[in-house]
Design a protein around this motif. Structure first.
Motif, PDB file in Angstrom:
ATOM      1  N   THR A  43       2.905 -49.516 -30.030  1.00  0.00           N
ATOM      2  CA  THR A  43       2.072 -48.951 -28.972  1.00  0.00           C
ATOM      3  C   THR A  43       1.510 -50.067 -28.092  1.00  0.00           C
ATOM      4  N   PRO A  44       1.737 -50.030 -26.785  1.00  0.00           N
ATOM      5  CA  PRO A  44       1.214 -51.077 -25.900  1.00  0.00           C
ATOM      6  C   PRO A  44      -0.303 -51.165 -25.981  1.00  0.00           C
ATOM      7  N   THR A  45      -0.834 -52.389 -25.945  1.00  0.00           N
ATOM      8  CA  THR A  45      -2.274 -52.598 -26.002  1.00  0.00           C
ATOM      9  C   THR A  45      -2.652 -53.859 -25.257  1.00  0.00           C
ATOM     10  N   THR A  46      -3.884 -53.876 -24.745  1.00  0.00           N
ATOM     11  CA  THR A  46      -4.413 -55.092 -24.130  1.00  0.00           C
ATOM     12  C   THR A  46      -5.431 -55.763 -25.055  1.00  0.00           C
ATOM     13  N   ASP A  47      -5.688 -55.164 -26.213  1.00  0.00           N
ATOM     14  CA  ASP A  47      -6.660 -55.673 -27.175  1.00  0.00           C
ATOM     15  C   ASP A  47      -5.993 -56.746 -28.054  1.00  0.00           C
ATOM     16  N   PRO A  48      -6.405 -58.004 -27.933  1.00  0.00           N
ATOM     17  CA  PRO A  48      -5.750 -59.065 -28.721  1.00  0.00           C
ATOM     18  C   PRO A  48      -5.932 -58.889 -30.228  1.00  0.00           C
ATOM     19  N   GLU A  49      -7.002 -58.153 -30.626  1.00  0.00           N
ATOM     20  CA  GLU A  49      -7.225 -57.924 -32.054  1.00  0.00           C
ATOM     21  C   GLU A  49      -6.211 -56.929 -32.626  1.00  0.00           C
ATOM     22  N   GLN A  50      -5.707 -56.051 -31.775  1.00  0.00           N
ATOM     23  CA  GLN A  50      -4.736 -55.041 -32.212  1.00  0.00           C
ATOM     24  C   GLN A  50      -3.291 -55.488 -31.988  1.00  0.00           C
ATOM     25  N   ALA A  51      -3.083 -56.412 -31.066  1.00  0.00           N
ATOM     26  CA  ALA A  51      -1.721 -56.847 -30.703  1.00  0.00           C
ATOM     27  C   ALA A  51      -1.111 -57.705 -31.803  1.00  0.00           C
ATOM     28  N   VAL A  52       0.112 -57.392 -32.178  1.00  0.00           N
ATOM     29  CA  VAL A  52       0.814 -58.185 -33.190  1.00  0.00           C
ATOM     30  C   VAL A  52       2.162 -58.690 -32.697  1.00  0.00           C
ATOM     31  N   MET A  53       2.630 -58.165 -31.582  1.00  0.00           N
ATOM     32  CA  MET A  53       3.940 -58.614 -31.088  1.00  0.00           C
ATOM     33  C   MET A  53       4.015 -58.466 -29.573  1.00  0.00           C
ATOM     34  N   PRO A  54       4.813 -59.319 -28.930  1.00  0.00           N
ATOM     35  CA  PRO A  54       5.007 -59.205 -27.487  1.00  0.00           C
ATOM     36  C   PRO A  54       5.976 -58.078 -27.153  1.00  0.00           C
ATOM     37  N   LEU A  55       5.877 -57.602 -25.931  1.00  0.00           N
ATOM     38  CA  LEU A  55       6.828 -56.611 -25.423  1.00  0.00           C
ATOM     39  C   LEU A  55       7.862 -57.315 -24.559  1.00  0.00           C
ATOM     40  N   PRO A  56       9.056 -56.731 -24.452  1.00  0.00           N
ATOM     41  CA  PRO A  56      10.123 -57.400 -23.698  1.00  0.00           C
ATOM     42  C   PRO A  56       9.845 -57.507 -22.209  1.00  0.00           C
ATOM     43  N   LEU A  57      10.327 -58.578 -21.618  1.00  0.00           N
ATOM     44  CA  LEU A  57      10.192 -58.814 -20.187  1.00  0.00           C
ATOM     45  C   LEU A  57      10.984 -57.761 -19.418  1.00  0.00           C
ATOM     46  N   GLY A  58      10.289 -57.037 -18.540  1.00  0.00           N
ATOM     47  CA  GLY A  58      10.988 -56.018 -17.761  1.00  0.00           C
ATOM     48  C   GLY A  58      11.420 -54.819 -18.579  1.00  0.00           C
TER      49      GLY A  58
END
Length: 351
Positions: free
Chosen positions: A213-228
């Motif tokens: 699930t996309p997120t802007t919260d660094p505490e919840q983020a565990v992986m990057p999303l692909p470019l484009g």
């Protein structure tokens, strides 16, 4: 007055010697230690600190745990003059890919174009270094890497593909070479860690939670999303086919299988060297590259921009400045390096 610890400045040659000494104490041969240190210092000089000297402690850990093979027996297999497969035997990426770049150049000078696949290496480092190594010989260099899945894929829950990078280096006559070095992710994993440490929100569409699930919260983020979106994830999958599958060492399918060995750290790569002499006058080619880059830089500049730059140009300028003034090293990394030096009895350079 700020109490924030300041970075130390270390002359590039001293940093190279120091890093090589540590890596040699970590188990690498003197030659392989120097090669690996060269890659780290190249990245550090150009401002790519995530792949610079900060990698020395991480590589020492890879060597200590046996993930990287300090005494790898690298072999080259080939059935045709223009292609080869280099089996790295789990050698560190800088060792394996430097050898592959040199092999690609040697073959391309005889055949016009050549490719070398790299099987079973461990963390390739900044792949811009290897294509630049090819460009230094007057050839065009292209590189692709596939690694462990750590990035989302459009429509998939959780990590699916890797943040696999690509790099292209094109020699010029009077300009610094064009060096395009990019991952297929929107942001690097390190950027997520930095945002978490500073409490800074992440950009929209840059990272995701564990279930994708996309997120802007660094505490919840565990992986990057692909470019484009689908473009970046599609490129990553294509690089897996062009590297891992091509050399008979699939990563993606093994990672997502029931085989526990499928999640052991490893990377594969493909380096391609193209000799401009096979297409015409090489000096005319580099002159035309200069004209192209010069044309770009002469285009009208938008309001607020500080100029027009081609890939690798600003990094080359940073390298000149850091070469003169010294390479900045963060307090945390310097502490780790000096602690390793004390452990191994290695002399610490003056800063």
């Amino acid at each position: 007055m700020s109490d924030t610890p300041k970075k130390v400045l270390v002359p590039a040659d001293d940093l190279r010697t120091f890093s090589a000494a540590l890596l040699q104490q970590g188990g690498l041969s003197p030659e392989h230690a120097r090669t690996t240190a060269d890659v780290f210092v190249w990245a550090a000089l150009r401002g790519v600190d995530s792949h610079g000297i900060a990698r020395v402690p991480a590589y020492l850990e890879l060597l200590a745990k046996g993930v990287a093979n300090a005494r790898a027996e690298i072999t080259v297999e080939s059935t045709t003059p223009a292609a080869a497969v280099l089996d790295a035997d789990r050698a560190p990426g800088p060792v394996a890919l430097s050898a592959a770049a040199d092999e690609a150049v040697k073959r391309a000078k005889a055949t016009g174009i050549a490719s070398v696949g790299v099987r079973r290496t461990v963390h390739t480092g900044a792949i811009g270094y290897y294509v630049s190594r090819i460009a230094e010989q007057g050839l065009v260099g292209l590189g692709f890497v596939a690694g462990m899945p750590n990035m989302g894929y459009t429509g998939v829950k959780g990590a699916a593909v890797a943040t696999s990078p690509l790099a292209i280096a094109v020699p010029a006559q009077s300009h610094a070479p064009l060096v395009l070095d990019m991952a297929t992710a929107t942001i690097a994993l390190g950027k997520i860690r930095q945002a978490r440490a500073s409490g800074t929100a992440l950009p929209e569409g840059a990272a995701a939670t564990e279930d994708g699930t996309p997120t802007t919260d660094p505490e919840q983020a565990v992986m990057p999303l692909p470019l484009g979106g689908a473009k970046g994830s599609g490129m990553s999958l294509a690089f897996e086919l062009l590297t891992s599958v091509l050399v008979g060492a699939p990563i993606f399918s093994a990672f997502h299988s029931d085989d526990p060995q499928g999640r052991g750290h490893r990377q594969n790569a493909l380096l391609i060297a193209v000799d401009p002499a096979a297409f015409g006058d090489p000096s005319a080619f580099t002159a035309a590259v200069d004209t192209t880059l010069g044309t770009l830089k002469s285009l009208p500049v938008t309001d607020g921009a500080d100029g027009v730059f081609y890939p690798g140009e600003r990094s080359a300028a940073v390298a000149v400045e850091r070469g003169e003034k010294g390479v900045p090293v963060t307090p945390k990394v310097w502490r780790e390096l000096t602690e390793s030096a004390a452990k191994f009895g290695v002399e610490v350079p003056s800063v």
